[in-house]
Motif scaffolding. Structure first.
Motif, PDB file in Angstrom:
ATOM      1  N   GLU A  70       4.951   3.289   2.826  1.00 34.46           N
ATOM      2  CA  GLU A  70       5.153   4.506   2.007  1.00 34.46           C
ATOM      3  C   GLU A  70       4.637   5.607   2.546  1.00 34.46           C
ATOM      4  O   GLU A  70       3.481   5.637   3.109  1.00 34.46           O
ATOM      5  CB  GLU A  70       4.637   4.229   0.699  1.00 34.46           C
ATOM      6  CG  GLU A  70       5.182   2.940  -0.161  1.00 34.46           C
ATOM      7  CD  GLU A  70       4.831   3.208  -1.748  1.00 34.46           C
ATOM      8  OE1 GLU A  70       4.653   4.288  -2.280  1.00 34.46           O
ATOM      9  OE2 GLU A  70       5.025   2.120  -2.167  1.00 34.46           O
TER      10      GLU A  70
ATOM     11  N   THR B  91       2.250  10.167   0.766  1.00 29.07           N
ATOM     12  CA  THR B  91       1.378   9.748  -0.192  1.00 29.07           C
ATOM     13  C   THR B  91       0.348  10.763  -0.496  1.00 29.07           C
ATOM     14  O   THR B  91      -0.134  11.514   0.432  1.00 29.07           O
ATOM     15  CB  THR B  91       0.791   8.174   0.081  1.00 29.07           C
ATOM     16  OG1 THR B  91       0.234   8.252   1.223  1.00 29.07           O
ATOM     17  CG2 THR B  91       1.868   7.214  -0.087  1.00 29.07           C
TER      18      THR B  91
ATOM     19  N   LEU C  30      -0.847   2.344   0.738  1.00 31.35           N
ATOM     20  CA  LEU C  30       0.671   2.587   0.828  1.00 31.35           C
ATOM     21  C   LEU C  30       1.079   3.001   2.305  1.00 31.35           C
ATOM     22  O   LEU C  30       2.449   2.552   2.302  1.00 31.35           O
ATOM     23  CB  LEU C  30       0.481   3.765  -0.264  1.00 31.35           C
ATOM     24  CG  LEU C  30       0.342   3.248  -1.564  1.00 31.35           C
ATOM     25  CD1 LEU C  30       0.308   4.536  -2.709  1.00 31.35           C
ATOM     26  CD2 LEU C  30       1.425   2.438  -2.322  1.00 31.35           C
TER      27      LEU C  30
END
Length: 364
Positions: A280, A283, A275
């Motif tokens: 992202e 996480t 991720l």
């Protein structure tokens, strides 16, 4: 396979393209994919129905070296690309400054043997020459024969009266192909052969002779691998390999391969790594991958705050401050986002202090 009767499927990395199978429970990688994007897509074939599934990648140290070698082979040295280009011109007996828009059949294995080249280096060199706009490689080309009459009616008649076979072939073409005096038209030697009751070889030889006598322009059928020059043949020194075509692509490929290797060797949660790679942030550990389960077994009751405090107590005996980067690297059993969150809490509780940029920490 779709109805579930087949339990095990051995496939290439193209598995899933055009196949609607959502209940794959397990994906096993026998080879290391070249990029995280490829791994993510391939591992993602499992569990598309939302049910629990697994993905496993098997490797040994030599496989990592093989991956590095594959990337290196994809980008032969620029000097090698120039040598392949020069050898091609010699192979086709093509003069400097000629050949634009002309196609030549090539047996790549024969070419490699003739000039003592490695097959993979030649193939990848041809791909870069193609990307650079110098030539195109058609590996399964099939273009029918074409012909155009370039002499006038009287000149054509003189050829017809000299030979019965020539007359029969030209008469058939004139009756069946409109515009043969104006443009290249498609012809079929087999049809001509059948109608004129001649062998295919006789038809080809006759048309080739007329081409040599400049009565017609005859381009025989092209089959198999062919090289088409998109520009005139250049000297090796004047051959330009655009930066974006070679150097930038090479840099990106190496970076992607390095990211894949890092993913394999890291002890950080697989989900977090994936991720984070795709942009992202913040996480959290998935708690399910092998790295998370291994960490849980090792850490047992050890929490992040204890690990950070123990490390800082040791460091602060010798130095007044340390960088966050050093702390993150030293406590790699936790993700950077987990460490930063704990540091923030400790700063809020006035247990630690940071510099103005938040890059170093010190004990209060």
């Amino acid at each position: 396979m779709i109805d579930g009767k087949t339990q095990i499927i051995v496939c290439t990395n193209a598995f899933g393209m055009g196949i609607d199978k959502s209940n794959v429970r397990f994906v096993l990688h026998y080879d290391i994919p070249e990029t995280i994007e490829a791994y993510f897509q391939e591992a993602g074939r499992a569990g598309r129905d939302g049910e629990s599934s697994e993905a496993l990648l098997l490797y040994e140290p030599s496989d990592i070296e093989d991956l590095k070698s594959r990337i290196t082979a994809k980008y032969p040295p620029v000097d090698t690309i120039r040598k392949v280009y020069g050898a091609l011109g010699n192979y086709f007996q093509l003069a400097i400054g000629s050949g634009k828009d002309e196609s030549y059949p090539i047996n790549i294995l024969e070419f490699c043997d003739t000039y003592d080249f490695d097959l993979i280096s030649v193939y990848n060199s041809l791909k870069f020459l193609e990307l650079g706009g110098n030539l195109s490689l058609s590996e399964n080309l099939s273009i029918p024969s074409r012909m155009r009459i370039i002499t006038d009616q009287m000149g054509l008649y003189q050829h017809q009266v000299k030979n019965d076979n020539t007359n029969a072939i030209l008469q058939f073409i004139l009756r069946t192909q409109m515009g043969v005096f104006d443009d290249l038209v498609t012809i079929d030697e087999d049809k001509i052969s059948k109608h004129c009751k001649l062998s295919r070889k006789q038809v080809i030889n006759t048309l080739s002779t007329l081409d040599q006598l400049e009565a017609v322009q005859y381009i025989p059928q092209l089959k198999g691998a062919h090289i088409t020059y998109l520009t005139e043949r250049l000297t090796n020194e004047n051959l330009h390999i655009p930066t974006e075509v070679y150097f930038k692509r090479k840099k990106i490929s190496q970076e992607k391969a390095d990211a894949m290797i890092n993913f394999i060797l890291s002890t950080v949660c697989s989900s977090v790594l994936l991720l984070n790679y795709f942009g992202e942030e913040n996480t959290k550990r998935c708690g399910k991958c092998n790295r998370c389960t291994e960490y849980a077994m090792k850490s047992q009751n050890t929490d992040i705050k204890s690990v950070i405090n123990n490390y800082l107590n040791i460091k602060f005996k010798d130095v007044a401050s340390i960088s966050l980067e050093e702390l993150i690297a030293a406590t790699d059993q936790f993700t950077p986002s987990e460490i930063l969150e704990e540091i923030r809490i400790m700063v809020d509780n006035k247990q630690l202090a940071t510099d103005l940029k938040g890059k170093t920490i010190r004990k209060l």
